[in-house]
Design an enzyme around this catalytic site. Structure first.
Site, PDB file in Angstrom:
ATOM      1  N   TYR A 145      25.111  64.292  72.744  1.00 51.05           N
ATOM      2  CA  TYR A 145      23.526  64.485  73.504  1.00 51.05           C
ATOM      3  C   TYR A 145      23.492  63.383  74.471  1.00 51.05           C
ATOM      4  CZ  TYR A 145      22.601  67.140  69.165  1.00 51.05           C
ATOM      5  OH  TYR A 145      22.572  68.026  68.011  1.00 51.05           O
TER       6      TYR A 145
ATOM      7  N   HIS B  83      31.297  67.601  64.546  1.00 51.90           N
ATOM      8  CA  HIS B  83      30.540  68.369  65.223  1.00 51.90           C
ATOM      9  C   HIS B  83      30.911  69.895  65.320  1.00 51.90           C
ATOM     10  CE1 HIS B  83      27.124  68.056  68.277  1.00 51.90           C
ATOM     11  NE2 HIS B  83      26.885  69.186  67.782  1.00 51.90           N
TER      12      HIS B  83
END
Length: 253
Positions: A36, A94
């Site tokens: 991010y 992730h």
């Protein structure tokens, strides 16, 4: 791990004041990720907030290109530096792609936990088969599995698996990037409760066993509205209608 029914997804948030305001409003579960590129923003927001650190659950995720053992540790230390924290409550794999090798990657997460740099291990975007494999390799329990989940992609199999395995399913993109506003069933349920399709979607997820959700919001009105969805009580008929929506839309591969 006890997670609040509604937390904050931070993807795309680039202002620390948004994080601070969310904490002031009552958010206690903050979810970010290396990819991010806003861990520093999240950390600055936490530092500015007038709340004890131990009241917050901070989660981040190691991206797929950093899942070799040496990269897991290196990038986690970099994440902690950006967050300005000594440790995080939850660290995720992730996605099980690219450098992910369960036999090598997962012991690196165990090592971080043993070292006290993370409290718990989570995984994200796994299949049930990958979850089973991970559980046989990890010494640590899997406490959370984060996946796309919303009224148009309900993840019944992974929800059932979470209940049976004893971990939490953390639902991201709970509003299907706005698609929930165009679902007749959700609009009708919202009208019945003098609410909104967004609140109905969040209330449905928050009311499911072993499920929590992390909607992203930037402005104060949406932050408040998402958190207030905890108070919306759907009845059995509402839940059944949502479960029977004859439409499926998966947003992320």
């Amino acid at each position: 791990m006890e997670l609040p029914p509604i937390g904050l997804g931070t993807m795309g948030i680039d202002d620390p004041e948004t994080i601070t305001r969310a904490i002031d409003l009552g958010y206690r579960h903050l979810d970010t990720a290396q990819i991010y590129e806003n861990e520093r923003v999240v950390g600055e927001g936490i530092a500015r907030a007038d709340v004890d650190r131990d009241e917050l659950t901070v989660a981040t995720k190691v991206w797929a290109d950093s899942l070799a053992p040496e990269d897991v540790r290196r990038t986690t230390l970099e994440s902690l530096d950006r967050l300005g924290l000594d440790s995080v409550e939850l660290l995720y794999v992730h996605r099980p792609i690219e450098a992910y090798d369960p036999e090598r990657t997962l012991p690196a997460f165990d090592a971080l936990r043993e070292e006290g740099l993370i409290e718990e291990v989570g995984v994200s975007n796994f299949t049930t088969e990958q979850l089973e494999e991970a559980r046989t390799i990890l010494d640590s329990p899997i406490v959370a599995h984060q996946v796309e989940c919303h009224p148009l992609y309900r993840q019944r199999g992974l929800r059932e698996y979470a209940r049976e395995a004893g971990h939490v399913l953390v639902a991201y993109s709970p509003l299907a990037q706005g698609a929930v506003f165009d679902v007749p069933e959700l609009r009708e349920i919202a009208e019945k409760h003098d609410s909104t399709p967004a609140a109905v979607s969040l209330a449905w997820l928050a009311g499911l066993e072993s499920v929590v959700t992390i909607p992203k919001a930037s402005d104060e009105d949406h932050l408040e509205a998402n958190l207030a969805a905890r108070e919306l009580e759907l009845d059995e008929e509402d839940v059944t209608r949502i479960e029977k929506i004859d439409r499926e839309e998966k947003l992320f591969e």
